[in-house]
Write a protein that holds these residues in place. Structure first.
Motif, PDB file in Angstrom:
ATOM      1  N   GLU A  66      22.698  18.283 -10.592  1.00 17.72           N
ATOM      2  CA  GLU A  66      22.609  18.158  -9.140  1.00 17.72           C
ATOM      3  C   GLU A  66      21.172  18.460  -8.739  1.00 17.72           C
ATOM      4  OE1 GLU A  66      25.056  21.059  -7.093  1.00 17.72           O
ATOM      5  OE2 GLU A  66      24.810  22.517  -8.709  1.00 17.72           O
ATOM      6  N   CYS A  67      20.735  17.828  -7.660  1.00 18.41           N
ATOM      7  CA  CYS A  67      19.363  18.002  -7.175  1.00 18.41           C
ATOM      8  C   CYS A  67      19.424  18.496  -5.734  1.00 18.41           C
ATOM      9  CB  CYS A  67      18.602  16.686  -7.254  1.00 18.41           C
ATOM     10  SG  CYS A  67      16.865  16.829  -6.783  1.00 18.41           S
ATOM     11  N   LEU A  68      18.795  19.630  -5.491  1.00 12.12           N
ATOM     12  CA  LEU A  68      18.877  20.299  -4.197  1.00 12.12           C
ATOM     13  C   LEU A  68      17.481  20.502  -3.623  1.00 12.12           C
ATOM     14  CD1 LEU A  68      21.321  22.956  -5.573  1.00 12.12           C
ATOM     15  CD2 LEU A  68      21.986  21.169  -3.978  1.00 12.12           C
ATOM     16  N   PRO A  69      17.303  20.268  -2.329  1.00 12.39           N
ATOM     17  CA  PRO A  69      15.978  20.480  -1.734  1.00 12.39           C
ATOM     18  C   PRO A  69      15.629  21.953  -1.641  1.00 12.39           C
ATOM     19  CG  PRO A  69      17.592  20.011  -0.031  1.00 12.39           C
ATOM     20  CD  PRO A  69      18.299  19.825  -1.344  1.00 12.39           C
ATOM     21  N   GLY A  70      14.338  22.251  -1.751  1.00 13.31           N
ATOM     22  CA  GLY A  70      13.886  23.618  -1.538  1.00 13.31           C
ATOM     23  C   GLY A  70      14.146  24.055  -0.111  1.00 13.31           C
ATOM     24  N   LEU A  71      14.443  25.322   0.075  1.00 15.56           N
ATOM     25  CA  LEU A  71      14.753  25.878   1.391  1.00 15.56           C
ATOM     26  C   LEU A  71      13.582  26.711   1.889  1.00 15.56           C
ATOM     27  CD1 LEU A  71      18.361  27.018   0.509  1.00 15.56           C
ATOM     28  CD2 LEU A  71      17.803  25.227   2.167  1.00 15.56           C
ATOM     29  N   GLU A  72      13.384  26.694   3.188  1.00 17.15           N
ATOM     30  CA  GLU A  72      12.340  27.522   3.764  1.00 17.15           C
ATOM     31  C   GLU A  72      12.712  28.997   3.642  1.00 17.15           C
ATOM     32  OE1 GLU A  72      11.354  26.452   7.722  1.00 17.15           O
ATOM     33  OE2 GLU A  72      10.752  24.403   7.209  1.00 17.15           O
ATOM     34  N   GLY A  73      11.701  29.828   3.518  1.00 13.93           N
ATOM     35  CA  GLY A  73      11.932  31.255   3.416  1.00 13.93           C
ATOM     36  C   GLY A  73      11.529  31.791   2.059  1.00 13.93           C
ATOM     37  N   ARG A  74      11.548  33.109   1.950  1.00 17.09           N
ATOM     38  CA  ARG A  74      11.158  33.777   0.718  1.00 17.09           C
ATOM     39  C   ARG A  74      12.396  34.165  -0.094  1.00 17.09           C
ATOM     40  NH1 ARG A  74       8.436  38.741   2.976  1.00 17.09           N
ATOM     41  NH2 ARG A  74       9.669  38.173   4.804  1.00 17.09           N
ATOM     42  N   ASP A  75      12.284  34.003  -1.382  1.00 21.35           N
ATOM     43  CA  ASP A  75      13.354  34.405  -2.297  1.00 21.35           C
ATOM     44  C   ASP A  75      13.042  35.821  -2.769  1.00 21.35           C
ATOM     45  OD1 ASP A  75      15.400  34.572  -4.080  1.00 21.35           O
ATOM     46  OD2 ASP A  75      14.863  32.795  -5.231  1.00 21.35           O
ATOM     47  N   LEU A  76      13.348  36.793  -1.922  1.00 20.51           N
ATOM     48  CA  LEU A  76      12.943  38.174  -2.176  1.00 20.51           C
ATOM     49  C   LEU A  76      13.621  38.783  -3.404  1.00 20.51           C
ATOM     50  CD1 LEU A  76      12.960  39.632   1.461  1.00 20.51           C
ATOM     51  CD2 LEU A  76      11.000  38.799   0.146  1.00 20.51           C
ATOM     52  N   TYR A  77      14.746  38.219  -3.797  1.00 18.76           N
ATOM     53  CA  TYR A  77      15.538  38.818  -4.869  1.00 18.76           C
ATOM     54  C   TYR A  77      15.515  37.980  -6.143  1.00 18.76           C
ATOM     55  CZ  TYR A  77      17.365  42.017  -1.336  1.00 18.76           C
ATOM     56  OH  TYR A  77      17.492  42.985  -0.376  1.00 18.76           O
ATOM     57  N   ARG A  78      14.577  37.052  -6.240  1.00 19.68           N
ATOM     58  CA  ARG A  78      14.566  36.157  -7.385  1.00 19.68           C
ATOM     59  C   ARG A  78      14.447  36.898  -8.709  1.00 19.68           C
ATOM     60  NH1 ARG A  78       9.591  32.309  -8.362  1.00 19.68           N
ATOM     61  NH2 ARG A  78       9.018  34.061  -9.711  1.00 19.68           N
ATOM     62  N   ASP A  79      13.685  37.980  -8.724  1.00 20.00           N
ATOM     63  CA  ASP A  79      13.452  38.724  -9.958  1.00 20.00           C
ATOM     64  C   ASP A  79      14.309  39.979 -10.066  1.00 20.00           C
ATOM     65  OD1 ASP A  79      11.486  36.890 -10.839  1.00 20.00           O
ATOM     66  OD2 ASP A  79      10.003  37.851  -9.539  1.00 20.00           O
ATOM     67  N   ARG A  80      15.345  40.055  -9.237  1.00 21.25           N
ATOM     68  CA  ARG A  80      16.265  41.184  -9.300  1.00 21.25           C
ATOM     69  C   ARG A  80      17.616  40.701  -9.811  1.00 21.25           C
ATOM     70  NH1 ARG A  80      14.854  45.816  -6.616  1.00 21.25           N
ATOM     71  NH2 ARG A  80      16.991  46.375  -6.095  1.00 21.25           N
ATOM     72  N   LEU A  81      18.358  41.601 -10.445  1.00 18.07           N
ATOM     73  CA  LEU A  81      19.668  41.276 -10.961  1.00 18.07           C
ATOM     74  C   LEU A  81      20.683  41.228  -9.823  1.00 18.07           C
ATOM     75  CD1 LEU A  81      19.526  43.723 -13.985  1.00 18.07           C
ATOM     76  CD2 LEU A  81      19.133  41.264 -14.048  1.00 18.07           C
ATOM     77  N   SER A  82      21.752  40.487 -10.045  1.00 16.86           N
ATOM     78  CA  SER A  82      22.789  40.378  -9.017  1.00 16.86           C
ATOM     79  C   SER A  82      23.387  41.741  -8.681  1.00 16.86           C
ATOM     80  CB  SER A  82      23.894  39.432  -9.493  1.00 16.86           C
ATOM     81  OG  SER A  82      23.382  38.154  -9.739  1.00 16.86           O
ATOM     82  N   TRP A  83      23.510  42.610  -9.689  1.00 23.78           N
ATOM     83  CA  TRP A  83      24.154  43.899  -9.490  1.00 23.78           C
ATOM     84  C   TRP A  83      23.150  44.985  -9.166  1.00 23.78           C
ATOM     85  CZ3 TRP A  83      27.609  43.473 -14.434  1.00 23.78           C
ATOM     86  CH2 TRP A  83      28.686  42.631 -14.163  1.00 23.78           C
ATOM     87  N   GLU A  84      22.187  44.679  -8.350  1.00 25.80           N
ATOM     88  CA  GLU A  84      21.251  45.688  -7.878  1.00 25.80           C
ATOM     89  C   GLU A  84      21.365  45.795  -6.360  1.00 25.80           C
ATOM     90  OE1 GLU A  84      17.516  46.276 -10.699  1.00 25.80           O
ATOM     91  OE2 GLU A  84      17.546  44.278  -9.845  1.00 25.80           O
ATOM     92  N   PRO A  85      21.078  46.975  -5.801  1.00 29.85           N
ATOM     93  CA  PRO A  85      21.216  47.152  -4.353  1.00 29.85           C
ATOM     94  C   PRO A  85      20.233  46.281  -3.572  1.00 29.85           C
ATOM     95  CG  PRO A  85      21.054  49.264  -5.497  1.00 29.85           C
ATOM     96  CD  PRO A  85      20.699  48.211  -6.491  1.00 29.85           C
ATOM     97  N   TYR A  86      20.477  46.194  -2.274  1.00 29.46           N
ATOM     98  CA  TYR A  86      19.519  45.539  -1.384  1.00 29.46           C
ATOM     99  C   TYR A  86      18.244  46.379  -1.316  1.00 29.46           C
ATOM    100  CZ  TYR A  86      23.132  42.277   0.033  1.00 29.46           C
ATOM    101  OH  TYR A  86      24.084  41.287   0.020  1.00 29.46           O
ATOM    102  N   LEU A  87      17.193  45.757  -0.888  1.00 31.44           N
ATOM    103  CA  LEU A  87      15.909  46.451  -0.813  1.00 31.44           C
ATOM    104  C   LEU A  87      15.860  47.458   0.329  1.00 31.44           C
ATOM    105  CD1 LEU A  87      13.575  43.392  -1.495  1.00 31.44           C
ATOM    106  CD2 LEU A  87      14.186  45.226  -3.087  1.00 31.44           C
ATOM    107  N   SER A  88      16.764  47.319   1.294  1.00 30.57           N
ATOM    108  CA  SER A  88      16.793  48.251   2.421  1.00 30.57           C
ATOM    109  C   SER A  88      18.149  48.154   3.102  1.00 30.57           C
ATOM    110  CB  SER A  88      15.689  47.917   3.435  1.00 30.57           C
ATOM    111  OG  SER A  88      15.950  46.671   4.066  1.00 30.57           O
ATOM    112  N   ARG A  89      18.458  49.170   3.905  1.00 32.75           N
ATOM    113  CA  ARG A  89      19.690  49.114   4.693  1.00 32.75           C
ATOM    114  C   ARG A  89      19.616  47.999   5.727  1.00 32.75           C
ATOM    115  NH1 ARG A  89      21.746  55.320   5.900  1.00 32.75           N
ATOM    116  NH2 ARG A  89      21.582  56.070   3.748  1.00 32.75           N
ATOM    117  N   HIS A  90      18.427  47.740   6.229  1.00 28.43           N
ATOM    118  CA  HIS A  90      18.282  46.647   7.186  1.00 28.43           C
ATOM    119  C   HIS A  90      18.702  45.321   6.557  1.00 28.43           C
ATOM    120  CE1 HIS A  90      16.609  43.936  10.188  1.00 28.43           C
ATOM    121  NE2 HIS A  90      16.010  43.301   9.178  1.00 28.43           N
ATOM    122  N   GLN A  91      18.257  45.068   5.322  1.00 25.33           N
ATOM    123  CA  GLN A  91      18.629  43.816   4.673  1.00 25.33           C
ATOM    124  C   GLN A  91      20.128  43.775   4.369  1.00 25.33           C
ATOM    125  OE1 GLN A  91      16.079  42.767   1.392  1.00 25.33           O
ATOM    126  NE2 GLN A  91      14.217  42.990   2.614  1.00 25.33           N
ATOM    127  N   ALA A  92      20.714  44.918   4.038  1.00 24.51           N
ATOM    128  CA  ALA A  92      22.162  44.961   3.844  1.00 24.51           C
ATOM    129  C   ALA A  92      22.881  44.605   5.145  1.00 24.51           C
ATOM    130  CB  ALA A  92      22.582  46.346   3.359  1.00 24.51           C
TER     131      ALA A  92
END
Length: 390
Positions: free
Chosen positions: A119-145
């Motif tokens: 499948e081919c998907l277009p890039g989305l605007e915005g930053r991928d802040l969690y690209r280098d983090r594992l799925s089972w890691e907390p959010y970077l802040s309570r605000h982001q949660a």
């Protein structure tokens, strides 16, 4: 959403050097993209470290970014991907920012070649802040949660009118359906496992179903009132920070878009929220050990749980019963996925050691943690509710 290529991937215990699937090659990408009408593309810029599929990012001659995603047909064939693409189209029509898959020149949203589905998907605007983090890691802040919880409520409101039936048997999906058997969740889970001879054999090899049932029976009892007549709708199935794009200054970020619907299915709001909490609110990747080195606990994030649910409340106020449903489903959120993952490692990849880790540490370990003191306190926190945190 930029960065250099990495040969490894995220796995059960962090970054692994060996990948489940080979990287997409430049020639392969050119052939697949040509099927989607993209013939002038730059060299591959980046390979995703996420497991279960291979993903590469490229750009076309107009500077637009595209993500080429390749699946083995045993995981996602053309029909399976079409299920996800129909949900994506529905969400887009209701104002959710999603990556709508590109169509091939024959009008399909999937290109198949040998054992592979693309499948081919277009890039989305915005930053991928969690690209280098594992799925089972907390959010970077309570605000982001908080913002993540709020966005999930918006997502659920948009998905509520989607009338697609529950997916048929698909591996690696956050499926509630087997637990909705009118005979009860235990019989439903056993019947679901028995219906797939390969998965049943893999589970038997690693220790059998009885140990799983023993770990889950207290949670089945707690969930029974919410399994009897659930209000089902489609959910995301894998909601965490790395499946979202973000924009705005630190501590003021907003969510721009949602992606990766591979684990989506018909579910309930409560179960899908439970999946989201299971993904990010317990630090499964960094177990705590006692002085003798034995596993003793996992750290959790009560502040982020409170923030996430407050964000959800901001859009869709949760009743006491809905909070109790989330708490009841949380120890079950990983069960069908984990059973399927045992099959994935044991049968598809022939990696019995990882299948054993999935059985012992992921499936049984997580279920047993929720029966202990820390897990029980987390469930009570969710059920009781908390003050809004923004």
């Amino acid at each position: 959403m930029s960065g250099g290529a990495s040969p490894g991937q995220f796995g059960l215990w962090g970054k692994e050097t060996k990948r489940d699937w080979p990287l997409i090659t430049q020639d392969e990408a050119s052939r697949a993209l040509a099927a989607f009408g993209l013939r002038d593309v730059t060299p591959i810029e980046w390979h995703s470290a996420r497991p279960f599929s291979a993903v590469s990012r490229l750009s076309d001659d107009q500077g637009r970014s595209w993500f080429l995603k390749r699946h083995h047909h045993a995981l996602r064939d053309k029909a399976a991907l079409a299920e996800e693409h129909r949900l994506i189209a529905h969400l887009a029509e209701r104002g959710i920012t999603v990556a709508r898959p590109l169509a091939t020149e024959s009008g399909d949203s999937v290109f198949t070649l040998g054992d592979w589905s693309y499948e081919c998907l277009p890039g989305l605007e915005g930053r991928d802040l969690y690209r280098d983090r594992l799925s089972w890691e907390p959010y970077l802040s309570r605000h982001q949660a908080f913002e993540s919880g709020r966005a999930l409520a918006v997502f659920h409101d948009a998905a509520q009118s989607y009338d697609g039936q529950a997916r048929p048997e698909r591996p690696l999906v956050s499926s509630l359906t087997p637990l909705l058997d009118e005979r009860g969740p235990e019989i439903g889970l056993c019947s679901w496992i028995a219906s797939n001879a390969a998965m049943r054999g893999a589970i038997d090899t690693q220790g059998g179903a009885e140990a799983i049932l023993t770990a889950l029976r207290p949670h089945f009892r707690r969930a029974a009132p919410f399994l009897a007549s659930p209000a089902t709708q489609w959910g995301h199935g894998d909601w965490h920070g790395s499946n979202l794009t973000w924009h705005g200054a630190p501590e003021h970020e907003k969510i721009g878009a949602v992606f990766d619907f591979s684990m989506a299915d018909r579910t309930t709001r409560g179960f899908d929220i439970a999946v989201a909490l299971e993904r990010s609110m317990i630090d499964w990747m960094n177990p705590l050990h006692d002085p003798e080195g034995s596993l003793c606990d996992f750290a959790s994030e009560p502040g982020q749980i409170t923030a996430f649910l407050a964000g959800y409340d901001d859009v869709h106020p949760l009743s006491r019963r809905e909070r109790e449903e989330i708490a009841a489903f949380l120890p079950l959120a990983h069960v069908t996925f984990a059973c399927s993952e045992i099959w994935y490692y044991q049968c598809l990849l022939d990696l019995p050691d990882l299948a054993k880790t999935t059985y012992d540490t992921y499936l049984l370990g997580h279920a047993n943690w929720f029966s202990g003191k820390q897990g029980y306190e987390m469930l009570e926190l969710i059920a009781a509710g908390a003050q809004s945190v923004g």
